[in-house]
Design a protein around this motif. Structure first.
Motif, PDB file in Angstrom:
ATOM      1  N   THR A 127       1.452  18.818   5.547  1.00  0.00           N
ATOM      2  CA  THR A 127       0.683  19.106   4.327  1.00  0.00           C
ATOM      3  C   THR A 127       0.261  17.880   3.534  1.00  0.00           C
ATOM      4  O   THR A 127      -0.708  17.950   2.767  1.00  0.00           O
ATOM      5  CB  THR A 127       1.514  20.014   3.391  1.00  0.00           C
ATOM      6  N   ILE A 128       0.949  16.763   3.688  1.00  0.00           N
ATOM      7  CA  ILE A 128       0.662  15.594   2.844  1.00  0.00           C
ATOM      8  C   ILE A 128      -0.718  15.014   3.180  1.00  0.00           C
ATOM      9  O   ILE A 128      -1.090  14.886   4.344  1.00  0.00           O
ATOM     10  CB  ILE A 128       1.774  14.529   3.001  1.00  0.00           C
ATOM     11  N   LYS A 129      -1.463  14.659   2.155  1.00  0.00           N
ATOM     12  CA  LYS A 129      -2.812  14.113   2.313  1.00  0.00           C
ATOM     13  C   LYS A 129      -2.932  12.775   1.574  1.00  0.00           C
ATOM     14  O   LYS A 129      -2.334  12.575   0.525  1.00  0.00           O
ATOM     15  CB  LYS A 129      -3.855  15.088   1.741  1.00  0.00           C
ATOM     16  N   GLY A 130      -3.739  11.887   2.128  1.00  0.00           N
ATOM     17  CA  GLY A 130      -4.013  10.624   1.464  1.00  0.00           C
ATOM     18  C   GLY A 130      -2.855   9.648   1.423  1.00  0.00           C
ATOM     19  O   GLY A 130      -2.873   8.720   0.610  1.00  0.00           O
ATOM     20  N   SER A 131      -1.860   9.841   2.285  1.00  0.00           N
ATOM     21  CA  SER A 131      -0.709   8.940   2.335  1.00  0.00           C
ATOM     22  C   SER A 131      -0.368   8.636   3.793  1.00  0.00           C
ATOM     23  O   SER A 131       0.610   9.158   4.334  1.00  0.00           O
ATOM     24  CB  SER A 131       0.501   9.557   1.619  1.00  0.00           C
ATOM     25  N   LYS A 178       3.309   8.610   8.593  1.00  0.00           N
ATOM     26  CA  LYS A 178       3.829   7.932   9.775  1.00  0.00           C
ATOM     27  C   LYS A 178       5.343   7.752   9.679  1.00  0.00           C
ATOM     28  O   LYS A 178       6.081   8.003  10.641  1.00  0.00           O
ATOM     29  CB  LYS A 178       3.149   6.571   9.926  1.00  0.00           C
ATOM     30  N   ALA A 179       5.828   7.318   8.502  1.00  0.00           N
ATOM     31  CA  ALA A 179       7.261   7.094   8.310  1.00  0.00           C
ATOM     32  C   ALA A 179       8.040   8.397   8.442  1.00  0.00           C
ATOM     33  O   ALA A 179       9.114   8.437   9.061  1.00  0.00           O
ATOM     34  CB  ALA A 179       7.508   6.457   6.948  1.00  0.00           C
ATOM     35  N   LEU A 180       7.511   9.474   7.878  1.00  0.00           N
ATOM     36  CA  LEU A 180       8.186  10.770   7.975  1.00  0.00           C
ATOM     37  C   LEU A 180       8.201  11.289   9.412  1.00  0.00           C
ATOM     38  O   LEU A 180       9.183  11.900   9.848  1.00  0.00           O
ATOM     39  CB  LEU A 180       7.496  11.784   7.063  1.00  0.00           C
ATOM     40  N   PHE A 181       7.118  11.054  10.144  1.00  0.00           N
ATOM     41  CA  PHE A 181       7.061  11.506  11.537  1.00  0.00           C
ATOM     42  C   PHE A 181       8.134  10.799  12.379  1.00  0.00           C
ATOM     43  O   PHE A 181       8.849  11.442  13.155  1.00  0.00           O
ATOM     44  CB  PHE A 181       5.673  11.239  12.118  1.00  0.00           C
ATOM     45  N   ILE A 182       8.242   9.483  12.210  1.00  0.00           N
ATOM     46  CA  ILE A 182       9.260   8.733  12.956  1.00  0.00           C
ATOM     47  C   ILE A 182      10.658   9.202  12.555  1.00  0.00           C
ATOM     48  O   ILE A 182      11.542   9.393  13.408  1.00  0.00           O
ATOM     49  CB  ILE A 182       9.101   7.227  12.703  1.00  0.00           C
ATOM     50  N   LEU A 183      10.856   9.410  11.253  1.00  0.00           N
ATOM     51  CA  LEU A 183      12.152   9.879  10.770  1.00  0.00           C
ATOM     52  C   LEU A 183      12.474  11.265  11.317  1.00  0.00           C
ATOM     53  O   LEU A 183      13.613  11.534  11.729  1.00  0.00           O
ATOM     54  CB  LEU A 183      12.146   9.908   9.241  1.00  0.00           C
ATOM     55  N   SER A 184      11.479  12.143  11.346  1.00  0.00           N
ATOM     56  CA  SER A 184      11.684  13.501  11.851  1.00  0.00           C
ATOM     57  C   SER A 184      12.138  13.497  13.307  1.00  0.00           C
ATOM     58  O   SER A 184      13.047  14.229  13.691  1.00  0.00           O
ATOM     59  CB  SER A 184      10.389  14.304  11.708  1.00  0.00           C
ATOM     60  N   GLU A 194       4.486   8.741  -5.531  1.00  0.00           N
ATOM     61  CA  GLU A 194       4.400   9.981  -6.306  1.00  0.00           C
ATOM     62  C   GLU A 194       3.945  11.144  -5.434  1.00  0.00           C
ATOM     63  O   GLU A 194       4.503  12.245  -5.503  1.00  0.00           O
ATOM     64  CB  GLU A 194       3.436   9.785  -7.478  1.00  0.00           C
ATOM     65  N   ASN A 195       2.953  10.888  -4.601  1.00  0.00           N
ATOM     66  CA  ASN A 195       2.459  11.940  -3.707  1.00  0.00           C
ATOM     67  C   ASN A 195       3.542  12.362  -2.713  1.00  0.00           C
ATOM     68  O   ASN A 195       3.761  13.552  -2.465  1.00  0.00           O
ATOM     69  CB  ASN A 195       1.223  11.434  -2.958  1.00  0.00           C
ATOM     70  N   LEU A 196       4.243  11.369  -2.138  1.00  0.00           N
ATOM     71  CA  LEU A 196       5.295  11.666  -1.162  1.00  0.00           C
ATOM     72  C   LEU A 196       6.442  12.452  -1.790  1.00  0.00           C
ATOM     73  O   LEU A 196       6.877  13.471  -1.239  1.00  0.00           O
ATOM     74  CB  LEU A 196       5.828  10.343  -0.579  1.00  0.00           C
ATOM     75  N   LEU A 197       6.918  11.989  -2.952  1.00  0.00           N
ATOM     76  CA  LEU A 197       8.047  12.675  -3.601  1.00  0.00           C
ATOM     77  C   LEU A 197       7.665  14.079  -4.047  1.00  0.00           C
ATOM     78  O   LEU A 197       8.465  15.025  -3.924  1.00  0.00           O
ATOM     79  CB  LEU A 197       8.523  11.850  -4.792  1.00  0.00           C
ATOM     80  N   SER A 198       6.453  14.234  -4.582  1.00  0.00           N
ATOM     81  CA  SER A 198       6.019  15.562  -5.038  1.00  0.00           C
ATOM     82  C   SER A 198       5.972  16.547  -3.876  1.00  0.00           C
ATOM     83  O   SER A 198       6.490  17.684  -3.969  1.00  0.00           O
ATOM     84  CB  SER A 198       4.637  15.467  -5.691  1.00  0.00           C
ATOM     85  N   ALA A 242       0.837  -1.212   0.000  1.00  0.00           N
ATOM     86  CA  ALA A 242       0.000   0.000   0.000  1.00  0.00           C
ATOM     87  C   ALA A 242       0.868   1.257   0.000  1.00  0.00           C
ATOM     88  O   ALA A 242       0.574   2.237  -0.701  1.00  0.00           O
ATOM     89  CB  ALA A 242      -0.919  -0.017   1.222  1.00  0.00           C
ATOM     90  N   GLY A 243       1.948   1.238   0.795  1.00  0.00           N
ATOM     91  CA  GLY A 243       2.817   2.404   0.890  1.00  0.00           C
ATOM     92  C   GLY A 243       3.553   2.710  -0.397  1.00  0.00           C
ATOM     93  O   GLY A 243       3.866   3.873  -0.681  1.00  0.00           O
ATOM     94  N   SER A 244       3.837   1.679  -1.194  1.00  0.00           N
ATOM     95  CA  SER A 244       4.586   1.918  -2.429  1.00  0.00           C
ATOM     96  C   SER A 244       3.812   2.803  -3.401  1.00  0.00           C
ATOM     97  O   SER A 244       4.406   3.522  -4.205  1.00  0.00           O
ATOM     98  CB  SER A 244       4.935   0.580  -3.102  1.00  0.00           C
ATOM     99  N   TYR A 245       2.465   2.747  -3.324  1.00  0.00           N
ATOM    100  CA  TYR A 245       1.635   3.566  -4.207  1.00  0.00           C
ATOM    101  C   TYR A 245       1.497   5.014  -3.727  1.00  0.00           C
ATOM    102  O   TYR A 245       0.839   5.818  -4.381  1.00  0.00           O
ATOM    103  CB  TYR A 245       0.256   2.931  -4.383  1.00  0.00           C
TER     104      TYR A 245
END
Length: 316
Positions: A160-164, A169-175, A133-137, A127-130
């Motif tokens: 700001t990220i929506k629908g991902s 979650k991954a970015l929050f842990i990384l942050s 595009e949203n994450l990179l953009s 699910a995360g792999s899809y």
């Protein structure tokens, strides 16, 4: 029919016996283990011993799939696996005697917690792999807005990220982890955990860019744009593969139950069996039960494999 009822009653009796033993002794066992762990923590003033490969693998699975990071998580996981193996082995050996087949079946049941974690991890990564595009953009835009400050870009992307949900979650842990890292090894560990949540090549490339930007202050905007451009190029081909694989999975999931029903029909129609005789041999004899258990396990494996393969990862 009487034999089936007898087996059911014996299984329930074994299960109730084991549950009763656990209810009576379980609390004492848990208390004993906690006291031992508490005593060990007080005695050890040195740096904790790092996990071996097996322990770190299980701990990583638990952290990604459940979010739990307790020190005892691996112990409880192993305890559950051994407990399931012991119960299934006790029941099957009591009903049918000790045999290689039932030992293997008990081992399979003992591995169910691990199989569940692996299945959940694959499902999350799929699910995360899809979300790529949203994450990179979003991250690329925030990176440029933040004057090429990766830590700030990650924080803004989280907002700001929506629908991902997995990306967020991954970015929050990384942050959280990159704000407190002390050396390059800790930073690399944080980035590795981030990439393992997706399990894709694009996540590895993104992780390398994040590491380089945070550790050395390098401008990685060209790298981020390149990853995003490559993802957009492969999007159409992945969508075609996904549709084709989904059609095959839809056919297989209906074929397996139909095959079993047809086997019953064939025995009754062409081999002179009655329904009572068929189900007697299927559930009242050791050989029939072995075949039925094998059919169930192989069907579960087939469904799991087809589920994973029916929707390919969004990756290079």
């Amino acid at each position: 029919m009487n034999g089936t009822i007898d087996i059911i009653i014996r299984v329930l009796m074994y299960a109730l016996l084991l549950i009763g033993i656990w209810l009576f002794l379980g609390r004492y066992l848990v208390r004993f283990i906690r006291e031992k762990n508490k005593g060990y923590r007080f005695k050890s003033n040195s740096v904790e011993k790092p996990d071996n490969k097996f322990t770190s693998h299980i701990r990583l699975l638990i952290r990604i799939t459940t979010g739990k990071e307790g020190k005892d998580s691996v112990f409880y996981f192993l305890f559950l696996s051994i407990f399931l193996f012991s119960i299934s082995f006790t029941i099957t050996s009591g009903l049918f005697g000790i045999g290689i087949f039932f030992i293997l079946m008990s081992a399979f049941i003992g591995l169910l917690p691990y199989i569940y974690l692996r299945f959940k991890l694959k499902s999350l990564q799929l699910a995360g792999s899809y979300e790529a595009e949203n994450l990179l953009s979003e991250l690329t835009s925030m990176y440029k807005i933040s004057d090429f400050n990766m830590a700030s870009a990650i924080d803004k992307t989280i907002e700001t990220i929506k629908g991902s949900p997995l990306s967020k979650k991954a970015l929050f842990i990384l942050s959280v982890r990159i704000k407190d890292y002390k050396d390059r090894e800790e930073l690399q560990s944080a980035v590795d955990f981030f990439t393992s949540m997706f399990g894709t090549e694009w996540a590895v490339l993104l992780g390398m860019s994040i590491f380089e930007s945070v550790a050395n202050g390098t401008n990685v905007s060209v790298s981020l744009d390149g990853i995003l451009s490559n993802l957009k190029e492969i999007k159409s081909s992945i969508e075609k593969d996904k549709r084709a694989n989904y059609e095959a999975f839809t056919m297989v999931k209906f074929v397996i139950p139909i095959v079993y029903v047809l086997s019953v029909f064939t025995c009754v129609k062409y081999f002179g069996f009655t329904l009572d005789k068929f189900f007697y041999y299927q559930f009242n004899t050791a050989l029939g039960i072995k075949f039925f258990m094998a059919i169930v396990i192989l069907s579960v494996i087939s469904f799991w494999s087809m589920y994973v393969l029916s929707r390919p990862k969004f990756d290079f």
